[in-house]
Design a protein around this motif. Structure first.
Motif, PDB file in Angstrom:
ATOM      1  N   MET A   1       0.826  -1.174   0.000  1.00 38.04           N
ATOM      2  CA  MET A   1       0.000   0.000   0.000  1.00 38.04           C
ATOM      3  C   MET A   1       0.882   1.253   0.000  1.00 38.04           C
ATOM      4  SD  MET A   1      -2.450  -1.764  -0.159  1.00 38.04           S
ATOM      5  CE  MET A   1      -3.662  -2.889   0.348  1.00 38.04           C
ATOM      6  N   LYS A   2       0.551   2.176  -0.873  1.00 35.81           N
ATOM      7  CA  LYS A   2       1.372   3.370  -1.051  1.00 35.81           C
ATOM      8  C   LYS A   2       1.430   4.235   0.211  1.00 35.81           C
ATOM      9  CE  LYS A   2       0.880   3.316  -6.000  1.00 35.81           C
ATOM     10  NZ  LYS A   2       1.575   2.079  -5.993  1.00 35.81           N
ATOM     11  N   HIS A   3       0.318   4.345   0.929  1.00 35.66           N
ATOM     12  CA  HIS A   3       0.293   5.162   2.138  1.00 35.66           C
ATOM     13  C   HIS A   3       1.260   4.620   3.187  1.00 35.66           C
ATOM     14  CE1 HIS A   3      -1.442   6.255   6.142  1.00 35.66           C
ATOM     15  NE2 HIS A   3      -1.285   7.442   5.620  1.00 35.66           N
ATOM     16  N   ALA A   4       1.232   3.311   3.418  1.00 41.65           N
ATOM     17  CA  ALA A   4       2.134   2.701   4.412  1.00 41.65           C
ATOM     18  C   ALA A   4       3.586   2.849   3.981  1.00 41.65           C
ATOM     19  CB  ALA A   4       1.774   1.232   4.609  1.00 41.65           C
ATOM     20  N   ASN A   5       3.869   2.637   2.710  1.00 35.35           N
ATOM     21  CA  ASN A   5       5.236   2.802   2.205  1.00 35.35           C
ATOM     22  C   ASN A   5       5.674   4.259   2.305  1.00 35.35           C
ATOM     23  OD1 ASN A   5       5.283   0.080   1.585  1.00 35.35           O
ATOM     24  ND2 ASN A   5       4.774   0.390  -0.561  1.00 35.35           N
ATOM     25  N   TYR A   6       4.748   5.173   2.026  1.00 34.08           N
ATOM     26  CA  TYR A   6       5.027   6.602   2.120  1.00 34.08           C
ATOM     27  C   TYR A   6       5.481   6.953   3.537  1.00 34.08           C
ATOM     28  CZ  TYR A   6       4.251  11.645   1.712  1.00 34.08           C
ATOM     29  OH  TYR A   6       4.420  13.010   1.693  1.00 34.08           O
TER      30      TYR A   6
ATOM     31  N   LEU B   1      -7.110   5.321   3.737  1.00 33.14           N
ATOM     32  CA  LEU B   1      -5.730   5.565   3.299  1.00 33.14           C
ATOM     33  C   LEU B   1      -4.946   4.259   3.164  1.00 33.14           C
ATOM     34  CD1 LEU B   1      -4.705   8.774   5.253  1.00 33.14           C
ATOM     35  CD2 LEU B   1      -4.936   8.523   2.773  1.00 33.14           C
ATOM     36  N   GLU B   2      -5.217   3.320   4.035  1.00 36.74           N
ATOM     37  CA  GLU B   2      -4.501   2.042   3.974  1.00 36.74           C
ATOM     38  C   GLU B   2      -4.845   1.257   2.714  1.00 36.74           C
ATOM     39  OE1 GLU B   2      -1.917   1.277   5.803  1.00 36.74           O
ATOM     40  OE2 GLU B   2      -2.251   3.157   6.872  1.00 36.74           O
ATOM     41  N   THR B   3      -5.931   1.602   2.042  1.00 39.80           N
ATOM     42  CA  THR B   3      -6.274   0.919   0.794  1.00 39.80           C
ATOM     43  C   THR B   3      -5.597   1.554  -0.403  1.00 39.80           C
ATOM     44  OG1 THR B   3      -8.261   2.231   0.330  1.00 39.80           O
ATOM     45  CG2 THR B   3      -8.529   0.271   1.731  1.00 39.80           C
TER      46      THR B   3
ATOM     47  N   LYS C   1      16.666   8.397  -1.123  1.00 39.96           N
ATOM     48  CA  LYS C   1      15.444   8.347  -0.313  1.00 39.96           C
ATOM     49  C   LYS C   1      14.461   9.438  -0.740  1.00 39.96           C
ATOM     50  CE  LYS C   1      15.538   4.926   2.505  1.00 39.96           C
ATOM     51  NZ  LYS C   1      14.496   3.898   2.378  1.00 39.96           N
ATOM     52  N   PHE C   2      14.998  10.609  -1.068  1.00 36.13           N
ATOM     53  CA  PHE C   2      14.151  11.690  -1.572  1.00 36.13           C
ATOM     54  C   PHE C   2      13.457  11.266  -2.871  1.00 36.13           C
ATOM     55  CE2 PHE C   2      14.228  14.913  -4.970  1.00 36.13           C
ATOM     56  CZ  PHE C   2      13.114  15.642  -4.588  1.00 36.13           C
ATOM     57  N   ALA C   3      14.221  10.691  -3.797  1.00 35.19           N
ATOM     58  CA  ALA C   3      13.646  10.269  -5.077  1.00 35.19           C
ATOM     59  C   ALA C   3      12.538   9.236  -4.852  1.00 35.19           C
ATOM     60  CB  ALA C   3      14.732   9.715  -5.994  1.00 35.19           C
ATOM     61  N   MET C   4      12.764   8.311  -3.942  1.00 38.33           N
ATOM     62  CA  MET C   4      11.744   7.309  -3.631  1.00 38.33           C
ATOM     63  C   MET C   4      10.524   7.971  -2.995  1.00 38.33           C
ATOM     64  SD  MET C   4      10.510   4.299  -3.528  1.00 38.33           S
ATOM     65  CE  MET C   4      11.880   3.274  -3.998  1.00 38.33           C
ATOM     66  N   GLN C   5      10.754   8.919  -2.085  1.00 37.90           N
ATOM     67  CA  GLN C   5       9.644   9.605  -1.427  1.00 37.90           C
ATOM     68  C   GLN C   5       8.817  10.379  -2.441  1.00 37.90           C
ATOM     69  OE1 GLN C   5       9.074   9.034   1.794  1.00 37.90           O
ATOM     70  NE2 GLN C   5       7.135  10.116   1.645  1.00 37.90           N
ATOM     71  N   PHE C   6       9.483  11.002  -3.380  1.00 42.45           N
ATOM     72  CA  PHE C   6       8.757  11.743  -4.408  1.00 42.45           C
ATOM     73  C   PHE C   6       7.892  10.795  -5.240  1.00 42.45           C
ATOM     74  CE2 PHE C   6       7.926  13.633  -8.456  1.00 42.45           C
ATOM     75  CZ  PHE C   6       7.475  14.890  -8.093  1.00 42.45           C
TER      76      PHE C   6
ATOM     77  N   LEU D   1       0.671   8.295  -4.594  1.00 40.52           N
ATOM     78  CA  LEU D   1      -0.360   8.398  -3.564  1.00 40.52           C
ATOM     79  C   LEU D   1      -1.378   9.471  -3.945  1.00 40.52           C
ATOM     80  CD1 LEU D   1      -1.461   7.531  -0.800  1.00 40.52           C
ATOM     81  CD2 LEU D   1       0.134   9.156   0.253  1.00 40.52           C
ATOM     82  N   LEU D   2      -0.896  10.591  -4.453  1.00 41.55           N
ATOM     83  CA  LEU D   2      -1.807  11.640  -4.919  1.00 41.55           C
ATOM     84  C   LEU D   2      -2.693  11.129  -6.054  1.00 41.55           C
ATOM     85  CD1 LEU D   2       0.482  14.785  -4.795  1.00 41.55           C
ATOM     86  CD2 LEU D   2      -1.651  14.444  -3.520  1.00 41.55           C
ATOM     87  N   ARG D   3      -2.117  10.354  -6.948  1.00 40.96           N
ATOM     88  CA  ARG D   3      -2.915   9.789  -8.036  1.00 40.96           C
ATOM     89  C   ARG D   3      -4.054   8.928  -7.469  1.00 40.96           C
ATOM     90  NH1 ARG D   3       0.169   6.349 -12.249  1.00 40.96           N
ATOM     91  NH2 ARG D   3       0.266   4.970 -10.461  1.00 40.96           N
ATOM     92  N   LYS D   4      -3.741   8.121  -6.450  1.00 38.99           N
ATOM     93  CA  LYS D   4      -4.766   7.272  -5.829  1.00 38.99           C
ATOM     94  C   LYS D   4      -5.867   8.117  -5.191  1.00 38.99           C
ATOM     95  CE  LYS D   4      -3.330   3.045  -6.456  1.00 38.99           C
ATOM     96  NZ  LYS D   4      -4.098   2.136  -7.297  1.00 38.99           N
ATOM     97  N   THR D   5      -5.493   9.195  -4.514  1.00 41.46           N
ATOM     98  CA  THR D   5      -6.520  10.030  -3.887  1.00 41.46           C
ATOM     99  C   THR D   5      -7.375  10.721  -4.943  1.00 41.46           C
ATOM    100  OG1 THR D   5      -5.075  11.973  -3.624  1.00 41.46           O
ATOM    101  CG2 THR D   5      -5.147  10.397  -1.795  1.00 41.46           C
TER     102      THR D   5
END
Length: 134
Positions: free
Chosen positions: A1-6, A131-133, A33-38, A44-48
């Protein structure tokens, strides 16, 4: 899940200010780590946006998602997100120590706070179970 990874990746990235920024290996790790976070951020924004039924969420590009998120959410600063996109793209080609240090300074000085702000606002808008979904 993107939220948990985020959240997990951001937790590690928050440690950047406490690291030896004179060490090129450490700088490289912060930039990675920054590149991964981005990546996790725009996905995650796409999912929302998809959840909100926004047709512009169908774009496959980070730039398109950032622009759609800026339009949809009042807490997205388009300028800083586009700068982060440019820096994420440039990070793949950072071979100069001074450039790496400048990028690490930007990450520590403003990008981590921007990632924190995104997390706080998404957690304010959406229930944890939802968010967890994502």
């Amino acid at each position: 899940m993107k939220h948990a990874n985020y959240k997990a990746n951001l937790s590690v990235l928050r440690q950047a200010p406490e690291q030896d920024l004179q060490n090129e290996f450490v700088l490289s790790g912060i930039i990675d780590k920054f590149a991964m976070q981005f990546e996790l951020s725009w996905k995650l924004l796409r999912k929302t946006l998809e959840y909100e039924g926004r047709l512009d969420a169908a774009t496959g590009s980070p730039r398109g998602i950032i622009k759609a998120a800026y339009d949809a959410y009042d807490f997205i600063g388009e300028g800083i997100w586009l700068r982060m996109l440019d820096d994420r793209n440039a990070a793949e080609h950072v071979y100069d120590a001074m450039l790496a240090r400048r990028l690490a300074d930007d990450i520590i000085g403003s990008y981590i706070a921007t990632f924190d702000d995104l997390l706080a606002n998404l957690e304010r808008l959406y229930p944890a179970e939802l968010l967890e979904t994502f």
